[in-house]
Motif scaffolding. Structure first.
Motif, PDB file in Angstrom:
ATOM      1  N   TRP A  60      73.371  72.086 -16.713  1.00 48.24           N
ATOM      2  CA  TRP A  60      72.381  72.226 -15.637  1.00 48.24           C
ATOM      3  C   TRP A  60      71.857  73.654 -15.566  1.00 48.24           C
ATOM      4  O   TRP A  60      70.635  73.878 -15.504  1.00 48.24           O
ATOM      5  CB  TRP A  60      73.015  71.811 -14.320  1.00 48.24           C
ATOM      6  N   GLU A 115      70.945  66.371 -11.912  1.00 49.60           N
ATOM      7  CA  GLU A 115      71.448  67.473 -11.103  1.00 49.60           C
ATOM      8  C   GLU A 115      72.900  67.206 -10.723  1.00 49.60           C
ATOM      9  O   GLU A 115      73.304  66.044 -10.584  1.00 49.60           O
ATOM     10  CB  GLU A 115      70.644  67.626  -9.809  1.00 49.60           C
ATOM     11  N   LEU A 165      74.655  68.421  -4.761  1.00 46.31           N
ATOM     12  CA  LEU A 165      74.208  69.566  -3.971  1.00 46.31           C
ATOM     13  C   LEU A 165      74.282  69.190  -2.499  1.00 46.31           C
ATOM     14  O   LEU A 165      73.592  68.269  -2.048  1.00 46.31           O
ATOM     15  CB  LEU A 165      72.772  69.947  -4.345  1.00 46.31           C
ATOM     16  N   GLN A 182      67.338  74.347  -1.629  1.00 46.14           N
ATOM     17  CA  GLN A 182      66.040  74.523  -2.265  1.00 46.14           C
ATOM     18  C   GLN A 182      65.872  75.953  -2.777  1.00 46.14           C
ATOM     19  O   GLN A 182      65.310  76.163  -3.857  1.00 46.14           O
ATOM     20  CB  GLN A 182      64.913  74.177  -1.298  1.00 46.14           C
ATOM     21  N   ARG A 215      67.839  76.060  -5.967  1.00 45.43           N
ATOM     22  CA  ARG A 215      67.103  75.376  -7.034  1.00 45.43           C
ATOM     23  C   ARG A 215      65.998  76.272  -7.606  1.00 45.43           C
ATOM     24  O   ARG A 215      65.799  76.347  -8.822  1.00 45.43           O
ATOM     25  CB  ARG A 215      66.458  74.092  -6.508  1.00 45.43           C
ATOM     26  N   THR A 216      65.260  76.937  -6.742  1.00 40.59           N
ATOM     27  CA  THR A 216      64.153  77.789  -7.182  1.00 40.59           C
ATOM     28  C   THR A 216      64.653  78.950  -8.013  1.00 40.59           C
ATOM     29  O   THR A 216      64.078  79.281  -9.065  1.00 40.59           O
ATOM     30  CB  THR A 216      63.367  78.316  -5.959  1.00 40.59           C
ATOM     31  N   ALA A 270      65.815  77.701 -11.392  1.00 38.74           N
ATOM     32  CA  ALA A 270      64.759  77.108 -12.223  1.00 38.74           C
ATOM     33  C   ALA A 270      64.115  78.136 -13.119  1.00 38.74           C
ATOM     34  O   ALA A 270      63.336  77.781 -14.028  1.00 38.74           O
ATOM     35  CB  ALA A 270      63.709  76.446 -11.338  1.00 38.74           C
TER      36      ALA A 270
END
Length: 280
Positions: A249, A258, A261, A269, A272-273, A276
């Motif tokens: 991941w 995923e 979470l 979030q 995640r950002t 990423a």
């Protein structure tokens, strides 16, 4: 030998064995695949590109030269010319791998050795050993994804991969930047090995003198390590999964899958950002 007592590293022989094992599997998978076969986890690459990346001037040939010559930087390195056919690329991989293993096995892990890592305490042969183990591991996964023949990751090596990725690839802080911890806490729980990585979220700011760009964005730093049995309610979010799931991941080798979470939607979030962002 461990270069730093607080760091959660595996024995150096484990890394050396992994470089050999993962490179051998990488070669085995790719050597007979048809030319032009795409590598889905490396957009724009085919299998010959992947072979050349690991064996040519990007990875094993380059790091064998670094360990052999101990330069202050990579500016004097001469990248070899890519062979015109598959046979030549495989021969180049074999030679580079043999040279890399020779150099690493005959070096003291504690010796200084240039690295791109922002933390200068990581400019050691030991860091190169560890990094090359995970480089070979992830590219073995790339090779298997191209072949459609995925095999499991060693849980201990994958756990170390999760730690390294979070500490170095995402959490490495350049000398020109600053991390401001905003008090947000995330636990990354590796369910099959019982390891926990504790993360702080905050803002990274700084001016990059190389690109003349200003940076101000969410970022992450590793605060410490624990065992997953030490549960408490002090975390804003938790990430949990097997070592293999989490390692793939973090390296974006798991397709759309995923891990689990949980916690604040906003914190999840934000995480995640941050994760990423591309790493290579």
């Amino acid at each position: 030998m461990k270069p730093h007592p607080e760091r959660h590293w595996l024995p150096m022989e484990t890394y050396l064995a992994a470089i050999e094992r993962e490179t051998r599997r990488f070669r085995e998978v790719l050597v007979d695949l048809p030319e032009g076969t795409p590598v889905p986890s490396c957009p724009g690459w085919d299998v010959d590109d992947l072979l050349w990346h690991l064996g040519g001037g990007d990875v094993q040939h380059f790091w064998a030269w670094i360990v052999a010559n101990r330069p202050e930087g990579p500016q004097d390195y001469l990248q070899p010319e890519r062979p015109a056919d598959r046979h030549g690329i495989v021969v180049a991989l074999d030679r580079a791998h043999e040279d890399l293993m020779l150099r690493l096995r005959n070096a003291d892990p504690a010796d200084g050795c240039w690295s791109w890592a922002s933390d200068t305490s990581l400019h050691t042969v030991a860091f190169t050993m560890r990094r090359q183990a995970h480089e070979a591991l992830i590219h073995r996964v790339d090779a298997e994804l191209a072949a459609g023949a995925r095999t499991p990751l060693d849980p201990q090596l994958a756990t170390d991969g999760v730690v390294e990725c979070l500490e170095v690839m995402y959490g490495g802080l350049p000398s020109w930047g600053r991390f401001a911890d905003d008090g947000t806490r995330v636990a990354v729980d590796i369910t099959d090995t019982g390891h926990r990585v504790v993360l702080a979220l905050g803002r990274f700011t700084g001016h990059d003198p190389a690109t003349q760009e200003d940076h101000d964005l969410d970022d992450v730093q590793v605060l410490g390590h624990d065992h997953t049995s030490a549960r408490d309610d002090s975390f804003d979010a938790r990430v949990s999964g097997s070592a293999e799931e989490l390692d793939l991941w973090l390296w974006h080798r798991n397709g759309r899958a995923e891990p689990e979470l949980d916690g604040s939607r906003e914190v999840v979030q934000r995480l995640r950002t941050i994760l990423a962002q591309p790493i290579s």
